[in-house]
Design an enzyme around this catalytic site. Structure first.
Site, PDB file in Angstrom:
ATOM      1  N   ARG A  64       0.834  -1.220   0.048  1.00  0.00           N
ATOM      2  CA  ARG A  64       0.008   0.061  -0.092  1.00  0.00           C
ATOM      3  C   ARG A  64       0.885   1.106   0.092  1.00  0.00           C
ATOM      4  O   ARG A  64       0.594   2.102  -0.644  1.00  0.00           O
ATOM      5  CB  ARG A  64      -1.075   0.015   1.215  1.00  0.00           C
ATOM      6  CG  ARG A  64      -1.852   1.076   1.394  1.00  0.00           C
ATOM      7  CD  ARG A  64      -2.842   0.971   2.301  1.00  0.00           C
ATOM      8  NE  ARG A  64      -3.848   2.080   2.578  1.00  0.00           N
ATOM      9  CZ  ARG A  64      -3.847   2.923   3.573  1.00  0.00           C
ATOM     10  NH1 ARG A  64      -3.130   2.700   4.675  1.00  0.00           N
ATOM     11  NH2 ARG A  64      -4.799   4.001   3.544  1.00  0.00           N
ATOM     12  N   HIS A  68       0.751   4.356  -2.680  1.00  0.00           N
ATOM     13  CA  HIS A  68       0.655   5.602  -2.407  1.00  0.00           C
ATOM     14  C   HIS A  68       1.644   6.534  -2.831  1.00  0.00           C
ATOM     15  O   HIS A  68       1.593   7.658  -3.002  1.00  0.00           O
ATOM     16  CB  HIS A  68       0.309   5.739  -0.991  1.00  0.00           C
ATOM     17  CG  HIS A  68      -1.102   5.295  -0.574  1.00  0.00           C
ATOM     18  ND1 HIS A  68      -1.993   6.189   0.526  1.00  0.00           N
ATOM     19  CD2 HIS A  68      -1.963   4.327  -0.995  1.00  0.00           C
ATOM     20  CE1 HIS A  68      -3.047   5.552   0.486  1.00  0.00           C
ATOM     21  NE2 HIS A  68      -3.125   4.465  -0.295  1.00  0.00           N
ATOM     22  N   ASN A  96      -3.230   8.898   4.323  1.00  0.00           N
ATOM     23  CA  ASN A  96      -1.728   8.546   4.424  1.00  0.00           C
ATOM     24  C   ASN A  96      -1.403   8.096   6.064  1.00  0.00           C
ATOM     25  O   ASN A  96      -0.371   7.527   6.451  1.00  0.00           O
ATOM     26  CB  ASN A  96      -0.646   9.144   3.849  1.00  0.00           C
ATOM     27  CG  ASN A  96      -0.399   9.042   2.369  1.00  0.00           C
ATOM     28  OD1 ASN A  96      -0.939   8.098   1.541  1.00  0.00           O
ATOM     29  ND2 ASN A  96      -0.143  10.072   1.712  1.00  0.00           N
ATOM     30  N   PRO A 165      -6.819   7.257  -5.287  1.00  0.00           N
ATOM     31  CA  PRO A 165      -8.146   7.343  -5.620  1.00  0.00           C
ATOM     32  C   PRO A 165      -8.756   6.569  -4.156  1.00  0.00           C
ATOM     33  O   PRO A 165      -8.152   5.985  -3.293  1.00  0.00           O
ATOM     34  CB  PRO A 165      -7.829   5.731  -6.421  1.00  0.00           C
ATOM     35  CG  PRO A 165      -6.759   5.738  -7.066  1.00  0.00           C
ATOM     36  CD  PRO A 165      -5.737   6.522  -5.875  1.00  0.00           C
ATOM     37  N   HIS A 195      -5.602  -5.920  -2.897  1.00  0.00           N
ATOM     38  CA  HIS A 195      -6.737  -6.111  -1.673  1.00  0.00           C
ATOM     39  C   HIS A 195      -6.899  -7.404  -1.154  1.00  0.00           C
ATOM     40  O   HIS A 195      -7.848  -7.534  -0.268  1.00  0.00           O
ATOM     41  CB  HIS A 195      -7.861  -5.276  -1.988  1.00  0.00           C
ATOM     42  CG  HIS A 195      -7.964  -3.874  -2.147  1.00  0.00           C
ATOM     43  ND1 HIS A 195      -8.994  -3.250  -2.315  1.00  0.00           N
ATOM     44  CD2 HIS A 195      -6.881  -2.927  -1.923  1.00  0.00           C
ATOM     45  CE1 HIS A 195      -8.855  -1.778  -2.217  1.00  0.00           C
ATOM     46  NE2 HIS A 195      -7.415  -1.712  -2.032  1.00  0.00           N
ATOM     47  N   ASP A 247     -10.184  -9.374   2.333  1.00  0.00           N
ATOM     48  CA  ASP A 247     -10.322 -10.644   1.520  1.00  0.00           C
ATOM     49  C   ASP A 247     -10.807 -11.677   2.730  1.00  0.00           C
ATOM     50  O   ASP A 247      -9.646 -12.191   3.351  1.00  0.00           O
ATOM     51  CB  ASP A 247      -9.195 -10.950   0.896  1.00  0.00           C
ATOM     52  CG  ASP A 247      -9.408 -12.214   0.024  1.00  0.00           C
ATOM     53  OD1 ASP A 247     -10.380 -12.993   0.155  1.00  0.00           O
ATOM     54  OD2 ASP A 247      -8.425 -12.708  -0.765  1.00  0.00           O
ATOM     55  N   ASP A 255      -3.412 -14.414  -2.797  1.00  0.00           N
ATOM     56  CA  ASP A 255      -3.643 -15.402  -3.847  1.00  0.00           C
ATOM     57  C   ASP A 255      -4.871 -14.562  -4.875  1.00  0.00           C
ATOM     58  O   ASP A 255      -4.842 -13.298  -4.485  1.00  0.00           O
ATOM     59  CB  ASP A 255      -4.331 -16.336  -3.061  1.00  0.00           C
ATOM     60  CG  ASP A 255      -5.368 -15.980  -2.174  1.00  0.00           C
ATOM     61  OD1 ASP A 255      -5.966 -15.111  -2.004  1.00  0.00           O
ATOM     62  OD2 ASP A 255      -5.539 -16.890  -1.178  1.00  0.00           O
TER      63      ASP A 255
END
Length: 326
Positions: A64, A68, A96, A165, A195, A247, A255
């Site tokens: 992440r 960013h 952030n 975004p 994600h 997830d 995965d």
């Protein structure tokens, strides 16, 4: 099933005062430090894997952070710079403030500097550490990272909100955000697969549970059974502390299951759910359920993202410490 992308990476750089400056990846290359710091990449991997072995949440955090960084001023490590008395830096912008792992990057930098002083950029360290952290699970590199980035000297809080975004974005907003970085809809869907690891704060999606259209309603596109589970985890629409898996049941495993949950209307954020609303994006999602295809395409899209507006040649600098300019 092979996904045809046929995307040519732009190699045109903008010339700044006679030197190669901001560049869309053309000056990055494999083994950039082969002669100047041959142990650089191995050192970065070793330190990263040491940290991941004791903190399995780290891959999501560094991935992440890398995202960013690249989406604001390009992949120049501007996300690592600390605010000063006369400037508020990117890392203090609301999107952030939940980033972490800066201490790991600093630790890597210290070890690399011991071996090769003033040679390896923080931008390359972050790019490689993001890859290596995800790769720890597989004990092999999951994508190629070209190197040769230089560090930026500017980090402005004002640059963040217009470039990162938001989790509330619809499909057109996401598409436009990625297009401004020379990334395609295909890249958007593939990179959203990041994600598959990590957690999200309740405040980032509770509008879908409690007040989707401003009438105290629930997002009708969200799987109702999943919505009830989320309400139990996030009983307050203003909870800024609690986090949930992005997830479910697989948040520590890199995965393709993220794409399976999207097709079940269990995407956590509005930006996740937006991907299934457009046919061409949904078609890509259906293909990426195949883990082999996902890994192949993620590697290519990460390579493109890692080349966004990089500083090369004599532009920028090689920071002595990642948190401040020289």
């Amino acid at each position: 099933m092979k996904i045809e992308t046929n995307i040519i990476l732009l190699l045109v750089c903008i010339v700044v005062t006679g030197f190669l400056g901001v560049c869309q990846g053309g000056n990055l290359r494999k083994n950039f430090y082969k002669t100047t710091c041959p142990c650089a990449e191995k050192t970065i991997q070793d330190v990263t894997w040491k940290h991941v072995s004791s903190n399995p949440n780290l891959p999501a955090k560094l991935l992440r952070m890398h995202f960013h960084d690249c989406f604001v001023r390009g992949c120049d490590a501007s996300i690592l710079l600390n605010s000063t008395a006369d400037n508020t830096a990117e890392k203090d912008s609301p999107p952030n403030q939940s980033l972490s792992g800066f201490d790991v990057i600093d630790d890597i930098k210290v070890e690399v500097e011991k071996k090769c002083k003033g040679v390896v950029s923080c931008a390359d360290i972050l790019s490689l550490a993001a890859r290596d952290s995800v790769s720890f699970q597989f004990q092999k590199p999951m994508w190629e990272v070209l190197t040769g980035r230089r560090d930026g000297t500017v980090s402005l809080i004002a640059d963040v909100l217009s470039n990162i975004p938001a989790p509330t974005f619809n499909f057109d907003q996401l598409k436009n955000s990625f297009a401004r970085k020379n990334l395609t809809v295909h890249d958007l869907v593939v990179l959203s697969g990041g994600h598959t690891i990590g957690r999200g704060h309740c405040i980032g999606f509770t509008n879908r549970l409690y007040n989707f259209t401003g009438r105290g309603d629930q997002d009708p596109s969200l799987n109702p059974t999943y919505a009830e589970i989320l309400k139990k985890k996030c009983p307050s629409p203003t909870d800024v502390i609690t986090t949930v898996e992005m997830d479910p049941g697989s948040s520590l495993k890199f995965d393709s299951s993220y794409y399976e949950i999207l097709l079940q209307n269990k995407g956590l954020f509005q930006s996740d759910a937006a991907l299934v609303t457009i046919k061409r994006a949904r078609n890509t999602i259906e293909e990426l359920v195949s883990q082999t295809d996902f890994f192949t395409e993620f590697a290519q899209s990460m390579k493109r993202m890692g080349a966004i507006e990089v500083l090369t040649g004599t532009t920028g600098e090689i920071r002595k410490q990642c948190g401040k300019v020289n």
